[in-house]
Design a protein around this motif. Structure first.
Motif, PDB file in Angstrom:
ATOM      1  N   GLU A  34     -16.896   9.131 -12.329  1.00 17.20           N
ATOM      2  CA  GLU A  34     -15.923   8.324 -13.067  1.00 17.20           C
ATOM      3  C   GLU A  34     -15.254   7.264 -12.206  1.00 17.20           C
ATOM      4  O   GLU A  34     -14.569   6.388 -12.724  1.00 17.20           O
ATOM      5  N   GLY A  35     -15.422   7.350 -10.899  1.00 22.81           N
ATOM      6  CA  GLY A  35     -14.688   6.479  -9.991  1.00 22.81           C
ATOM      7  C   GLY A  35     -15.240   5.062  -9.928  1.00 22.81           C
ATOM      8  O   GLY A  35     -16.350   4.758 -10.380  1.00 22.81           O
ATOM      9  N   HIS A  36     -14.435   4.181  -9.338  1.00 22.85           N
ATOM     10  CA  HIS A  36     -14.821   2.794  -9.104  1.00 22.85           C
ATOM     11  C   HIS A  36     -15.816   2.759  -7.932  1.00 22.85           C
ATOM     12  O   HIS A  36     -15.705   3.547  -6.987  1.00 22.85           O
ATOM     13  N   PRO A  37     -16.808   1.846  -7.928  1.00 20.39           N
ATOM     14  CA  PRO A  37     -17.742   1.777  -6.789  1.00 20.39           C
ATOM     15  C   PRO A  37     -17.058   1.646  -5.436  1.00 20.39           C
ATOM     16  O   PRO A  37     -17.561   2.157  -4.443  1.00 20.39           O
ATOM     17  N   MET A  38     -15.920   0.966  -5.398  1.00 21.25           N
ATOM     18  CA  MET A  38     -15.227   0.882  -4.126  1.00 21.25           C
ATOM     19  C   MET A  38     -14.673   2.246  -3.712  1.00 21.25           C
ATOM     20  O   MET A  38     -14.577   2.551  -2.509  1.00 21.25           O
ATOM     21  N   LEU A  67      -7.098   0.127  13.867  1.00 26.61           N
ATOM     22  CA  LEU A  67      -6.632  -0.578  12.675  1.00 26.61           C
ATOM     23  C   LEU A  67      -5.157  -0.287  12.444  1.00 26.61           C
ATOM     24  O   LEU A  67      -4.713   0.854  12.622  1.00 26.61           O
ATOM     25  N   PRO A  68      -4.390  -1.293  12.015  1.00 26.14           N
ATOM     26  CA  PRO A  68      -3.007  -1.026  11.620  1.00 26.14           C
ATOM     27  C   PRO A  68      -2.992  -0.200  10.329  1.00 26.14           C
ATOM     28  O   PRO A  68      -3.746  -0.484   9.402  1.00 26.14           O
ATOM     29  N   VAL A  69      -2.162   0.830  10.274  1.00 27.81           N
ATOM     30  CA  VAL A  69      -2.098   1.723   9.105  1.00 27.81           C
ATOM     31  C   VAL A  69      -0.945   1.303   8.216  1.00 27.81           C
ATOM     32  O   VAL A  69       0.217   1.381   8.631  1.00 27.81           O
ATOM     33  N   PRO A  70      -1.235   0.859   7.012  1.00 22.86           N
ATOM     34  CA  PRO A  70      -0.143   0.494   6.104  1.00 22.86           C
ATOM     35  C   PRO A  70       0.557   1.740   5.568  1.00 22.86           C
ATOM     36  O   PRO A  70      -0.008   2.834   5.574  1.00 22.86           O
ATOM     37  N   THR A  71       1.772   1.563   5.103  1.00 24.49           N
ATOM     38  CA  THR A  71       2.468   2.661   4.441  1.00 24.49           C
ATOM     39  C   THR A  71       1.938   2.829   3.023  1.00 24.49           C
ATOM     40  O   THR A  71       1.202   1.961   2.506  1.00 24.49           O
ATOM     41  N   VAL A  72       2.301   3.928   2.382  1.00 24.51           N
ATOM     42  CA  VAL A  72       1.910   4.141   0.987  1.00 24.51           C
ATOM     43  C   VAL A  72       2.412   2.989   0.132  1.00 24.51           C
ATOM     44  O   VAL A  72       1.699   2.468  -0.743  1.00 24.51           O
ATOM     45  N   ALA A  73       3.646   2.561   0.369  1.00 21.81           N
ATOM     46  CA  ALA A  73       4.219   1.467  -0.426  1.00 21.81           C
ATOM     47  C   ALA A  73       3.461   0.160  -0.201  1.00 21.81           C
ATOM     48  O   ALA A  73       3.192  -0.590  -1.153  1.00 21.81           O
ATOM     49  N   GLN A  74       3.124  -0.129   1.063  1.00 23.74           N
ATOM     50  CA  GLN A  74       2.380  -1.359   1.350  1.00 23.74           C
ATOM     51  C   GLN A  74       1.006  -1.343   0.706  1.00 23.74           C
ATOM     52  O   GLN A  74       0.543  -2.373   0.181  1.00 23.74           O
ATOM     53  N   LEU A  75       0.350  -0.196   0.724  1.00 25.14           N
ATOM     54  CA  LEU A  75      -0.979  -0.113   0.118  1.00 25.14           C
ATOM     55  C   LEU A  75      -0.884  -0.196  -1.397  1.00 25.14           C
ATOM     56  O   LEU A  75      -1.746  -0.795  -2.058  1.00 25.14           O
ATOM     57  N   ALA A  76       0.183   0.361  -1.957  1.00 25.66           N
ATOM     58  CA  ALA A  76       0.360   0.320  -3.416  1.00 25.66           C
ATOM     59  C   ALA A  76       0.549  -1.100  -3.913  1.00 25.66           C
ATOM     60  O   ALA A  76       0.243  -1.406  -5.078  1.00 25.66           O
ATOM     61  N   ASP A  77       1.049  -1.996  -3.057  1.00 23.45           N
ATOM     62  CA  ASP A  77       1.267  -3.392  -3.462  1.00 23.45           C
ATOM     63  C   ASP A  77      -0.031  -4.195  -3.534  1.00 23.45           C
ATOM     64  O   ASP A  77      -0.040  -5.300  -4.071  1.00 23.45           O
ATOM     65  N   ARG A  78      -1.114  -3.645  -2.994  1.00 20.22           N
ATOM     66  CA  ARG A  78      -2.390  -4.367  -3.021  1.00 20.22           C
ATOM     67  C   ARG A  78      -3.115  -4.105  -4.332  1.00 20.22           C
ATOM     68  O   ARG A  78      -2.958  -3.046  -4.954  1.00 20.22           O
ATOM     69  N   PRO A  79      -3.956  -5.044  -4.779  1.00 16.72           N
ATOM     70  CA  PRO A  79      -4.791  -4.769  -5.954  1.00 16.72           C
ATOM     71  C   PRO A  79      -5.666  -3.539  -5.716  1.00 16.72           C
ATOM     72  O   PRO A  79      -6.032  -3.241  -4.571  1.00 16.72           O
ATOM     73  N   ALA A  80      -6.019  -2.835  -6.783  1.00 23.14           N
ATOM     74  CA  ALA A  80      -6.723  -1.554  -6.650  1.00 23.14           C
ATOM     75  C   ALA A  80      -8.014  -1.696  -5.841  1.00 23.14           C
ATOM     76  O   ALA A  80      -8.314  -0.868  -4.976  1.00 23.14           O
ATOM     77  N   LEU A 118      -8.878  -3.950  -3.551  1.00 23.73           N
ATOM     78  CA  LEU A 118      -8.594  -4.195  -2.144  1.00 23.73           C
ATOM     79  C   LEU A 118      -8.002  -2.950  -1.495  1.00 23.73           C
ATOM     80  O   LEU A 118      -8.303  -2.633  -0.335  1.00 23.73           O
ATOM     81  N   ARG A 119      -7.191  -2.241  -2.227  1.00 26.06           N
ATOM     82  CA  ARG A 119      -6.579  -1.008  -1.712  1.00 26.06           C
ATOM     83  C   ARG A 119      -7.653  -0.011  -1.290  1.00 26.06           C
ATOM     84  O   ARG A 119      -7.591   0.583  -0.204  1.00 26.06           O
ATOM     85  N   LEU A 120      -8.641   0.167  -2.129  1.00 23.80           N
ATOM     86  CA  LEU A 120      -9.724   1.096  -1.811  1.00 23.80           C
ATOM     87  C   LEU A 120     -10.571   0.584  -0.649  1.00 23.80           C
ATOM     88  O   LEU A 120     -11.054   1.365   0.179  1.00 23.80           O
TER      89      LEU A 120
END
Length: 593
Positions: A367-371, A315-328, A330-332
């Motif tokens: 407390e976390g999201h199911p994803m 899998l291609p590994v996104p950077t922290v910044a790229q992952l931060a740009d995704r909705p929560a 989808l990010r998870l």
């Protein structure tokens, strides 16, 4: 061939009956164009040659006692008044429409539209295998048309006619499994008698030997799933259509998005992920003007599909910044797949995704999201192969209880299966008992989801056998059933065969099972596939098990070397985790399958 054609003459009524059958396609036409039968067919139809099949039409076969019936199945306007279609046949029509989206990478037009079209059966002829009179057939019932109806709908959706030398006789389940039918001997006899243009017959993989006994000159092709049936029928044709679809910029954008989203969410939808992997790979290689985001989407879909099917891929590994740009959400989702990919394939390296986990993971299950729970499940899977199986067991148990308390029963099969597996590997009888209590609470709810039951049955039975619990015969019977299931997930099937061999007595049945693994692995190797087949992995593990059982360390190391060639990621993880324990013994104990 049809009796009137064989006699070389037909009255007005027979001509009226034969004309739509002969005009529908080449199946009933005589193979010798110089024969009187062929001349009569030309005279009835006004055609110089047998016509090519139309889109959405192919032969079907049914049986009434010792009489076989040949039909032309087609959709759209009726070619002639036919029999009533019974309930079970309509259920097969419905099952085919559910199986199609699970069997092919993408669809050219709506399955709903193909399913909504009227199904018609044009009678071609009847064939008696014993002396007597053909019974009337006013209502056609039974699941035997299932695979034929699946191919008929595929032809409509892809806008491609089916080959004119093919007939299919097998049932189809909504999840894409191809299953056995009754009366196969009579159906094949009917094919040879009434459909001279047919050269190939598709049957369930489990009925290949039976079919070959009755097929005569017909080529018998066994398939365990509908995606494999499409591969046999259309070959590279669908790949060519896929490439054409991607030449349009807007369609290309839609399809890249589809691949990405389907791969992220579709784990429980498919028996066979190889079509997704092949299609994504072709799209990456051939589609023009892909944007960086589209390449990321296709590469991510390819890696996920290869992991599901082969325990391989990257899998291609996104950077922290790229992952931060995704909705929560989808990010998870992306993070969960990255961690699972690392656990199963060794790529990406756990160190490469550690910054992403530190930044975005939500380890508080309550407390976390199911994803976020999926991320924790993947992390536990990684812990299990990197030297912390006790902690992995603790986390999978906690995760299963969290899903149960949140009423998310459909998602519980994955952590529960790992709970059972690790309880067995760690010799934790109490943990097994707690997992069994959880399973007992879930089963009445009937909510384990597609394929979930198979994974739990494998993990529970394997653990019960290792722990020496009561009911050994029942556990071995479950493993034997899974090992014999040609239509289920292949890694589950062969893992069950391996587990059964480790515990079953050395007799004719175990020799047959080992032979089946060896034969399947040999066939896979002969195909020269890019990725290893699950049977090859099972064979390497069986050789390790046998060497360890008889105290032959050099042979165990040879088996380990073979396994490393096939599954380097997981074996590297486990080798590093083994410490002072002999590596082959540690890998054999903790290898997930």
């Amino acid at each position: 061939m049809l009796p009137e054609l064989a006699r070389g003459r037909a009255d007005r009524a027979a001509r009226a009956r034969l004309q739509p059958v002969l005009e529908a396609g080449p199946w009933c036409w005589p193979t010798n164009p110089a024969s009187a039968a062929a001349a009569l067919a030309r005279d009835i139809t006004g055609l110089d040659d047998p016509p090519a099949p139309r889109i959405g039409a192919l032969p079907g076969l049914s049986v009434e006692r010792t009489c076989g019936f040949a039909w032309i199945l087609h959709s759209g306007a009726p070619l002639r008044r036919g029999p009533e279609i019974g309930t079970t046949t309509r259920q097969s029509w419905d099952a085919a429409s559910l199986a199609l989206p699970r069997s092919v990478p993408l669809l050219w037009q709506s399955v709903h539209a193909a399913h909504a079209g009227a199904l018609h059966l044009l009678p071609a002829g009847a064939h008696l295998t014993e002396p007597g009179q053909a019974p009337p057939c006013d209502v056609v019932t039974g699941p035997s048309f299932g695979l034929a109806l699946f191919l008929l709908q595929a032809s409509i959706v892809f806008r491609v006619p089916l080959p004119g030398d093919l007939v299919a006789s097998a049932a189809v389940s909504p999840d894409g499994r191809v299953e056995e039918v009754d009366g196969l001997d009579v159906k094949l006899s009917t094919t040879r008698a009434l459909l001279p243009g047919v050269r190939r017959v598709l049957v369930a993989a489990s009925q290949v030997e039976e079919a070959r006994r009755h097929a005569g000159p017909l080529e018998v092709i066994g398939v365990h799933g509908t995606s494999l049936a499409l591969e046999h029928v259309f070959g590279d044709g669908l790949a060519d259509l896929l490439l054409q679809e991607g030449l349009n910029a807007e369609r290309r954008r839609e399809l890249c998005e589809w691949f990405f989203r389907f791969a992220l969410e579709g784990r429980g939808e498919l028996v066979d992920w190889s079509p997704i992997a092949a299609a994504a790979s072709r799209a990456l290689a051939a589609w023009p003007d892909l944007t960086d985001d589209q390449r990321f989407q296709l590469a991510f879909a390819l890696g996920i599909a290869e992991r599901h099917e082969f325990n391989a891929g990257a899998l291609p590994v996104p950077t922290v910044a790229q992952l931060a740009d995704r909705p929560a959400h989808l990010r998870l989702h992306l993070l969960a797949h990255l961690v699972q990919q690392s656990a199963d394939t060794g790529s990406p390296d756990p160190a490469a995704i550690a910054p992403l986990l530190a930044r975005f993971a939500e380890p508080d299950l309550r407390e976390g999201h199911p994803m976020a729970w999926r991320v924790e499940g993947a992390r536990a899977r990684l812990l299990a192969v990197t030297g912390q199986p006790e902690l992995a067991l603790e986390r999978q148990e906690a995760l299963a209880r969290t899903y149960y308390d949140a009423l998310l029963y459909r998602d519980i099969s994955f952590p529960l299966a790992e709970w059972f597996r690790l309880a067995g590997a760690l010799d934790h009888v109490d943990a097994f008992a707690r997992a069994d209590a959880m399973l007992a609470a879930i089963l009445p709810l009937g909510a384990l989801g597609f394929q979930g039951q198979a994974y739990i049955d494998l993990a529970r039975s394997r653990a019960a056998v290792r722990l020496g619990l009561d009911g050994q015969e029942a556990s071995l019977a479950v493993l034997a059933t899974l090992a014999d299931d040609q239509a289920g997930p292949q890694h589950v099937r062969w893992a069950a065969a391996r587990a059964w061999l480790r515990a079953a007595p050395d007799d004719a049945a175990t020799h047959e099972c080992r032979g089946a693994i060896t034969d399947a692995a040999s066939r896979a190797q002969a195909r020269g596939a890019t990725h290893p087949h699950a049977s090859q992995v099972a064979l390497a593990l069986v050789r390790m098990d046998e060497a360890l059982a008889c105290g032959d360390p050099p042979a165990a190391e040879l088996g380990l070397a073979d396994l490393h060639t096939l599954q380097p990621g997981i074996v590297d993880h486990l080798t590093r985790a083994a410490g002072d324990v002999p590596t082959a013994a540690y890998v054999a104990r903790y290898f997930p399958y």
